[in-house]
Scaffold this motif. Structure first.
Motif, PDB file in Angstrom:
ATOM      1  N   VAL A 232      -4.843  42.974  20.953  1.00  0.00           N
ATOM      2  CA  VAL A 232      -5.033  42.654  19.840  1.00  0.00           C
ATOM      3  C   VAL A 232      -5.962  42.808  19.106  1.00  0.00           C
ATOM      4  CG1 VAL A 232      -3.765  40.566  21.487  1.00  0.00           C
ATOM      5  CG2 VAL A 232      -6.444  41.207  21.241  1.00  0.00           C
ATOM      6  N   GLU A 233      -6.906  43.716  19.598  1.00  0.00           N
ATOM      7  CA  GLU A 233      -7.774  44.271  18.588  1.00  0.00           C
ATOM      8  C   GLU A 233      -7.851  44.627  17.601  1.00  0.00           C
ATOM      9  OE1 GLU A 233      -9.685  43.200  22.684  1.00  0.00           O
ATOM     10  OE2 GLU A 233      -8.160  45.038  22.117  1.00  0.00           O
ATOM     11  N   THR A 234      -6.715  45.540  17.657  1.00  0.00           N
ATOM     12  CA  THR A 234      -6.409  46.406  16.332  1.00  0.00           C
ATOM     13  C   THR A 234      -5.127  45.491  15.820  1.00  0.00           C
ATOM     14  OG1 THR A 234      -5.297  48.164  17.834  1.00  0.00           O
ATOM     15  CG2 THR A 234      -4.389  48.644  15.929  1.00  0.00           C
ATOM     16  N   LEU A 235      -4.438  44.558  16.163  1.00  0.00           N
ATOM     17  CA  LEU A 235      -3.762  43.071  14.962  1.00  0.00           C
ATOM     18  C   LEU A 235      -4.689  42.840  14.636  1.00  0.00           C
ATOM     19  CD1 LEU A 235      -0.914  42.856  15.240  1.00  0.00           C
ATOM     20  CD2 LEU A 235      -1.399  40.261  16.420  1.00  0.00           C
ATOM     21  N   LEU A 236      -5.987  42.147  14.750  1.00  0.00           N
ATOM     22  CA  LEU A 236      -7.064  41.109  14.057  1.00  0.00           C
ATOM     23  C   LEU A 236      -7.507  41.971  13.385  1.00  0.00           C
ATOM     24  CD1 LEU A 236      -8.358  39.138  17.044  1.00  0.00           C
ATOM     25  CD2 LEU A 236      -6.558  38.393  15.531  1.00  0.00           C
ATOM     26  N   LYS A 237      -7.857  43.696  13.751  1.00  0.00           N
ATOM     27  CA  LYS A 237      -8.470  43.990  12.585  1.00  0.00           C
ATOM     28  C   LYS A 237      -7.690  44.890  11.441  1.00  0.00           C
ATOM     29  CE  LYS A 237     -10.898  48.756  12.606  1.00  0.00           C
ATOM     30  NZ  LYS A 237     -11.815  49.491  13.523  1.00  0.00           N
ATOM     31  N   GLU A 238      -6.384  44.831  11.660  1.00  0.00           N
ATOM     32  CA  GLU A 238      -5.886  46.186  10.434  1.00  0.00           C
ATOM     33  C   GLU A 238      -5.464  44.514   9.588  1.00  0.00           C
ATOM     34  OE1 GLU A 238      -2.704  48.271  12.179  1.00  0.00           O
ATOM     35  OE2 GLU A 238      -4.412  49.929  12.466  1.00  0.00           O
ATOM     36  N   PHE A 239      -4.840  43.881   9.973  1.00  0.00           N
ATOM     37  CA  PHE A 239      -4.189  41.613   9.475  1.00  0.00           C
ATOM     38  C   PHE A 239      -4.948  40.702   8.628  1.00  0.00           C
ATOM     39  CE2 PHE A 239      -1.002  43.885  12.087  1.00  0.00           C
ATOM     40  CZ  PHE A 239       0.326  44.386  11.010  1.00  0.00           C
ATOM     41  N   SER A 454     -10.200  31.852  13.569  1.00  0.00           N
ATOM     42  CA  SER A 454     -10.400  31.827  12.512  1.00  0.00           C
ATOM     43  C   SER A 454      -9.516  32.367  12.356  1.00  0.00           C
ATOM     44  CB  SER A 454     -12.099  32.187  11.612  1.00  0.00           C
ATOM     45  OG  SER A 454     -11.083  32.123   9.712  1.00  0.00           O
ATOM     46  N   GLY A 455      -8.068  32.590  10.698  1.00  0.00           N
ATOM     47  CA  GLY A 455      -7.276  33.446  10.608  1.00  0.00           C
ATOM     48  C   GLY A 455      -6.446  33.247  11.924  1.00  0.00           C
ATOM     49  N   VAL A 456      -6.378  32.373  13.207  1.00  0.00           N
ATOM     50  CA  VAL A 456      -4.539  32.863  13.722  1.00  0.00           C
ATOM     51  C   VAL A 456      -3.722  31.353  13.845  1.00  0.00           C
ATOM     52  CG1 VAL A 456      -4.466  33.296  15.792  1.00  0.00           C
ATOM     53  CG2 VAL A 456      -6.251  34.897  14.902  1.00  0.00           C
ATOM     54  N   PHE A 457      -2.979  31.762  13.592  1.00  0.00           N
ATOM     55  CA  PHE A 457      -2.366  30.455  13.409  1.00  0.00           C
ATOM     56  C   PHE A 457      -1.296  30.772  14.155  1.00  0.00           C
ATOM     57  CE2 PHE A 457      -4.187  30.864   9.501  1.00  0.00           C
ATOM     58  CZ  PHE A 457      -4.614  30.029   9.079  1.00  0.00           C
ATOM     59  N   ALA A 458      -0.261  29.054  14.894  1.00  0.00           N
ATOM     60  CA  ALA A 458       0.406  29.243  15.763  1.00  0.00           C
ATOM     61  C   ALA A 458       1.389  28.134  15.303  1.00  0.00           C
ATOM     62  CB  ALA A 458      -0.179  28.614  17.396  1.00  0.00           C
ATOM     63  N   ALA A 459       2.937  28.391  15.689  1.00  0.00           N
ATOM     64  CA  ALA A 459       3.781  27.554  15.338  1.00  0.00           C
ATOM     65  C   ALA A 459       4.910  27.510  15.827  1.00  0.00           C
ATOM     66  CB  ALA A 459       4.280  27.848  14.071  1.00  0.00           C
ATOM     67  N   GLY A 460       5.873  26.605  16.654  1.00  0.00           N
ATOM     68  CA  GLY A 460       7.319  27.382  16.814  1.00  0.00           C
ATOM     69  C   GLY A 460       6.554  26.344  18.120  1.00  0.00           C
ATOM     70  N   ASP A 461       8.156  26.797  19.330  1.00  0.00           N
ATOM     71  CA  ASP A 461       7.357  26.773  20.799  1.00  0.00           C
ATOM     72  C   ASP A 461       5.989  27.120  21.205  1.00  0.00           C
ATOM     73  OD1 ASP A 461      10.470  25.675  19.882  1.00  0.00           O
ATOM     74  OD2 ASP A 461      11.332  26.432  21.873  1.00  0.00           O
ATOM     75  N   CYS A 462       5.644  28.337  20.787  1.00  0.00           N
ATOM     76  CA  CYS A 462       4.383  27.688  21.791  1.00  0.00           C
ATOM     77  C   CYS A 462       3.116  26.819  21.372  1.00  0.00           C
ATOM     78  CB  CYS A 462       3.574  29.638  21.636  1.00  0.00           C
ATOM     79  SG  CYS A 462       3.448  29.411  19.523  1.00  0.00           S
ATOM     80  N   ARG A 463       3.555  26.508  20.413  1.00  0.00           N
ATOM     81  CA  ARG A 463       2.683  25.024  19.706  1.00  0.00           C
ATOM     82  C   ARG A 463       3.045  24.214  20.031  1.00  0.00           C
ATOM     83  NH1 ARG A 463       1.549  21.271  17.410  1.00  0.00           N
ATOM     84  NH2 ARG A 463       3.293  21.184  16.795  1.00  0.00           N
ATOM     85  N   ARG A 464       4.294  23.703  20.727  1.00  0.00           N
ATOM     86  CA  ARG A 464       4.972  22.394  20.538  1.00  0.00           C
ATOM     87  C   ARG A 464       5.364  22.039  21.804  1.00  0.00           C
ATOM     88  NH1 ARG A 464       7.247  19.507  16.534  1.00  0.00           N
ATOM     89  NH2 ARG A 464       8.224  18.743  17.575  1.00  0.00           N
ATOM     90  N   GLY A 465       5.526  23.301  22.258  1.00  0.00           N
ATOM     91  CA  GLY A 465       6.952  23.132  23.746  1.00  0.00           C
ATOM     92  C   GLY A 465       8.278  23.166  23.596  1.00  0.00           C
ATOM     93  N   GLN A 466       8.770  23.580  24.410  1.00  0.00           N
ATOM     94  CA  GLN A 466       9.671  23.442  24.161  1.00  0.00           C
ATOM     95  C   GLN A 466      11.285  22.663  23.203  1.00  0.00           C
ATOM     96  OE1 GLN A 466      12.643  23.033  28.082  1.00  0.00           O
ATOM     97  NE2 GLN A 466      14.694  23.909  26.484  1.00  0.00           N
TER      98      GLN A 466
END
Length: 494
Positions: A232-239, A454-466
């Motif tokens: 995850v550190e690579t993801l946060l660093k490169e994007f 900061s800079g990380v968002f969430a949407a869809g079922d992982c945020r609202r449930g099934q």
């Protein structure tokens, strides 16, 4: 409104599905198409209401009433009636990135809130929608549309299901470089592996749209699990930003006696393995077969129906679907008025097929499983069930109580658990250290979609449930706006 009296003159008509006993012999799409002239007639039934409810997407009594992505339904109904198909497609694409998906798998809350449906069968909104987009593909009107300019911003989207794909499409339109990470071997998430081929064809429907997204500049990286294959550190660093769209894939289990026996599987494992085998080698190997077996499916809903249809195509000996809830009424109950979603009895495609093959609806209502029986070789051979009645406990909560003397034993060499999902899988969220809510979903407010990082968002079922695919589309578009605004200071995304 092209035909002011259309709703009086014409009756609801849908294209005939392929015959149940024919379609269970293959994995092809079950629906057939309707001639343009008949579709125009169906479009004429739309009243262009002064206060339409079909595109509201309002939550009433915990259910969607109207379209959650606010499709411009009266507009494209009228355009279809006039024969202006390309203009209808333009209106449809204004709110819906992938109408070929919703037109096939959405339960159509828009039809449940159609004003005509108060005292007549509602407009065939879903069928008109899929007919518009299918004509668009047939006529070559859908081609890759590259963004006018690139911003230089890089966005990682984790998960390529409905929410992830919608977010990717929108953010790419805004000019950002979008990379979508998918742990499976093919992109599409639920659309690829969670929904069977006869309901949503993979090569001709799903892959067709994914190919367009790739041509527009979206990059898909498969066979990569974030937090395992890529830190995850690579993801946060490169994007510059990360959008979580991992879905709610943790299945609800049934911890009763005999649960550890062989032959008991989660429904999604059964469906995923089947579709993967179908795409890899036409169901030659490496899937959970129902052939020649007595199949018991525990749980209703779309997933249970898909298990019924898949088992029949394998050639199962019998199939029973155990449902703990009561059988719905044939008409709206007094406490379920329009424009709420109508909770009424219906037979979906899987139940229709089972009834055609075995003579009756496979569902048994107000029933729960209490024990899995061993064949003495470590494999399940039967499911013990009992009927229940619903009542309130001392806390005022509705709970099922077992009814003595109603015990029954169902033969079963294959048991599929289709009881819904408990939220997103936690390892990735633990690795990120993102905050969660009381239901273990990613904590992010609807509308802002901003997580505790900061800079990380969430949407869809992982945020609202099934939830429904169409709600995932709603959130995918919403999180794209939020992410674009975060990166650029403002957004022009619809």
């Amino acid at each position: 409104m092209g035909k002011p009296t259309g709703f009086i003159e014409y009756v609801r008509e849908l294209p005939a599905d392929r015959l149940p006993l024919d379609r269970i012999q293959d994995w092809d799409e079950i629906h057939q198409h309707m001639p343009d002239e008949k579709l125009r007639t169906q479009g004429a039934r739309c009243m262009d209401c002064g206060t339409p409810f079909c595109h509201t997407g309002t939550i009433i009594s915990g259910m969607a009433s109207g379209c959650p992505i606010n499709n411009l339904i009266p507009e494209w109904n009228d355009l279809v009636y006039r024969g202006l198909w390309q203009e209808a497609l333009d209106r449809l694409h204004k709110t819906n990135n992938f109408p070929e998906f919703t037109g096939r798998v959405c339960p159509a809350p828009c039809e449940g809130s159609c004003v005509l449906g108060i005292n007549n069968p509602p407009v065939t909104i879903k069928n008109i929608e899929v007919s518009i987009i299918d004509k668009g593909w047939e006529e070559g009107w859908i081609t890759p549309e590259l963004p006018a300019k690139r911003t230089g911003k890089k966005i990682a989207i984790v998960g390529s299901g409905p929410a992830g794909l919608t977010a990717a499409a929108q953010l790419n339109k805004a000019g950002h470089w979008v990379t979508v990470y998918e742990r499976s071997d093919r992109p599409g998430g639920l659309l690829m592996y969670g929904i069977p081929n006869m309901k949503l064809e993979k090569e001709s429907v799903v892959m067709r749209r994914l190919n367009v997204l790739e041509a527009e500049g979206v990059t898909f990286v498969c066979n990569v699990e974030i937090g395992k294959d890529l830190p995850v550190e690579t993801l946060l660093k490169e994007f510059d930003s990360v959008v979580l769209c991992t879905g709610a894939t943790k299945p609800r289990d049934l911890p009763i006696e005999g649960r550890n026996l062989k032959g008991i599987h989660f429904a999604m494992d059964f469906l995923t393995a089947n579709t993967k085998s179908l795409l890899d080698n036409h169901c030659g190997e490496d899937f959970i077969s129902a052939e020649g077996k007595d199949v018991v499916i525990i749980g209703g809903g779309d997933t249970g129906t898909d298990c019924v249809g898949t088992s029949l195509r394998h050639g199962c000996k019998s199939v029973v679907q155990v449902e703990i809830m009561p059988m719905p009424p044939t008409k709206r109950a007094a406490d379920n008025p329009w424009p709420e979603w109508p909770k009424v009895y219906k037979m979906d495609y899987g139940q229709e097929e089972a009834a055609a093959k075995f003579g009756e609806d496979p569902r048994t209502y107000l029933t729960t499983a209490v024990k899995f029986e061993d064949d003495e070789n470590g494999h399940v051979k039967a499911v013990h069930t009992v009927q229940v009645k619903w009542g309130k406990n001392d806390k005022g909560q509705f709970v099922p109580d077992r009814i003595p003397g109603t015990e029954k034993v169902l033969p079963a060499q294959l048991v599929l658990l289709a009881m819904g999902f408990l939220g997103p899988e936690q390892p990735l969220l633990d690795a990120l250290g993102v905050e969660r809510d009381a239901r273990s979903n990613v904590k992010a407010d609807y509308g802002s979609y901003t997580t505790s990082i900061s800079g990380v968002f969430a949407a869809g079922d992982c945020r609202r449930g099934q939830s429904l695919v169409v709600w995932a589309f709603n959130e995918g578009r919403g999180v794209a706006q939020a992410c674009d605004r975060y990166l650029m200071g403002s957004t022009d995304l619809p």
